[in-house]
Design an enzyme around this catalytic site. Structure first.
Site, PDB file in Angstrom:
ATOM      1  N   GLY A 130       1.102  -1.646   0.250  1.00 41.42           N
ATOM      2  CA  GLY A 130      -0.322   0.200  -0.185  1.00 41.42           C
ATOM      3  C   GLY A 130       0.711   1.601   0.114  1.00 41.42           C
TER       4      GLY A 130
ATOM      5  N   GLU B 183       3.532   4.466   6.319  1.00 40.29           N
ATOM      6  CA  GLU B 183       2.483   3.671   6.232  1.00 40.29           C
ATOM      7  C   GLU B 183       1.173   4.483   5.250  1.00 40.29           C
ATOM      8  OE1 GLU B 183       0.718   0.996   6.276  1.00 40.29           O
ATOM      9  OE2 GLU B 183       0.979  -0.233   8.760  1.00 40.29           O
ATOM     10  N   ASP B 184       0.328   3.483   4.379  1.00 35.76           N
ATOM     11  CA  ASP B 184      -1.139   4.668   3.005  1.00 35.76           C
ATOM     12  C   ASP B 184      -1.888   4.691   4.484  1.00 35.76           C
ATOM     13  OD1 ASP B 184      -1.312   1.500   3.849  1.00 35.76           O
ATOM     14  OD2 ASP B 184      -1.482   1.127   2.233  1.00 35.76           O
TER      15      ASP B 184
ATOM     16  N   ASP C 172      -5.000   1.437  10.977  1.00 39.47           N
ATOM     17  CA  ASP C 172      -6.233   1.537  11.895  1.00 39.47           C
ATOM     18  C   ASP C 172      -6.320   0.721  13.188  1.00 39.47           C
ATOM     19  OD1 ASP C 172      -6.452  -1.071  10.242  1.00 39.47           O
ATOM     20  OD2 ASP C 172      -7.637  -0.450   8.369  1.00 39.47           O
TER      21      ASP C 172
ATOM     22  N   LYS D 160      -7.351   5.842  11.134  1.00 42.47           N
ATOM     23  CA  LYS D 160      -8.593   6.060  11.599  1.00 42.47           C
ATOM     24  C   LYS D 160      -8.952   6.311  13.193  1.00 42.47           C
ATOM     25  CE  LYS D 160     -10.340   2.516   7.677  1.00 42.47           C
ATOM     26  NZ  LYS D 160     -11.011   1.341   6.912  1.00 42.47           N
TER      27      LYS D 160
ATOM     28  N   PHE E 253     -14.101   1.767   4.827  1.00 41.69           N
ATOM     29  CA  PHE E 253     -13.016   1.262   3.727  1.00 41.69           C
ATOM     30  C   PHE E 253     -12.892   2.555   2.438  1.00 41.69           C
ATOM     31  CE2 PHE E 253     -11.298  -2.064   0.311  1.00 41.69           C
ATOM     32  CZ  PHE E 253     -10.572  -2.413   1.752  1.00 41.69           C
ATOM     33  N   ILE E 254     -11.568   1.964   2.188  1.00 40.61           N
ATOM     34  CA  ILE E 254     -11.291   2.743   1.028  1.00 40.61           C
ATOM     35  C   ILE E 254      -9.904   2.200   0.211  1.00 40.61           C
ATOM     36  CG2 ILE E 254     -11.656   5.569   2.453  1.00 40.61           C
ATOM     37  CD1 ILE E 254      -8.961   5.034   2.981  1.00 40.61           C
TER      38      ILE E 254
ATOM     39  N   ASP F 299      -5.719  -0.765  -1.393  1.00 35.69           N
ATOM     40  CA  ASP F 299      -6.590  -1.946  -2.590  1.00 35.69           C
ATOM     41  C   ASP F 299      -7.570  -2.557  -2.259  1.00 35.69           C
ATOM     42  OD1 ASP F 299      -5.614  -5.414  -2.935  1.00 35.69           O
ATOM     43  OD2 ASP F 299      -5.252  -3.364  -1.029  1.00 35.69           O
TER      44      ASP F 299
END
Length: 176
Positions: free
Chosen positions: A46, A100-101, A104, A132, A153-154, A160
């Site tokens: 990611g 990190e992308d 959460d 998040k 959820f993105i 992805d």
């Protein structure tokens, strides 16, 4: 609206907002590392777009490496982190920035922190484009946060849904 596999996603965050957030993170890092040469470690898959754009904005000298971890299946976190590809570099005495992308649950960050503690790094910093806060309950400080988002959820910009959507320049959220 776009469709990836069996799910529909709607626009959420524009590429301009993403670029602004990454530029802000890079500016903070420029100030923090003006007399240091950090090693930026992107968490694949990611973070590849985040780290690429971060390097375009970061003005100091640095090294770049990657580690591959996994904890998602479909749209749900498995709550189990599997280390897939580790680091081979000697990081002892170096400043390391995990990139990190998205953060959460924080399980990946927790695992990475333990791995880097064993490598005897001088300083360990953590950067994430997305956080998040509603689901992040770890006691691990995140040093650089680009955009705080709700627990949705993105996809897009490296994120992805079962392999699709990483190449999207904007962020989309799962349609309700």
């Amino acid at each position: 609206m776009i469709q990836l596999h069996d799910k529909h996603f709607v626009p959420f965050i524009s590429s301009e907002e993403i670029d602004f957030a990454i530029a802000n993170i890079a500016k903070q890092m420029d100030d923090d590392f003006f007399d240091d040469v950090p090693v930026f470690v992107g968490v694949l898959n990611g973070s590849f777009m985040v780290l690429s754009d971060l390097m375009k904005h970061y003005r100091g000298m640095c090294e770049v490496s990657f580690v591959k971890m996994a904890s998602y299946e479909g749209t749900e976190s498995t709550n189990e982190v599997k280390q897939l590809i580790g680091l081979n570099e000697n990081l002892e005495g170096k400043t390391v920035v995990i990139v990190e992308d998205i953060v959460d649950t924080g399980n990946t960050i927790e695992e990475l922190k333990a791995i880097f503690k064993e490598k005897k790094v001088k300083h360990l910093k953590i950067a994430t484009l997305f956080l998040k806060p509603d689901v992040y309950k770890k006691d691990i400080k995140l040093d650089y946060v680009g955009i705080r988002i709700p627990n949705k959820f993105i996809v897009g910009f490296g994120l992805d849904y079962d392999g699709l959507g990483r190449n999207l320049k904007d962020i989309y959220q799962l349609a309700e």
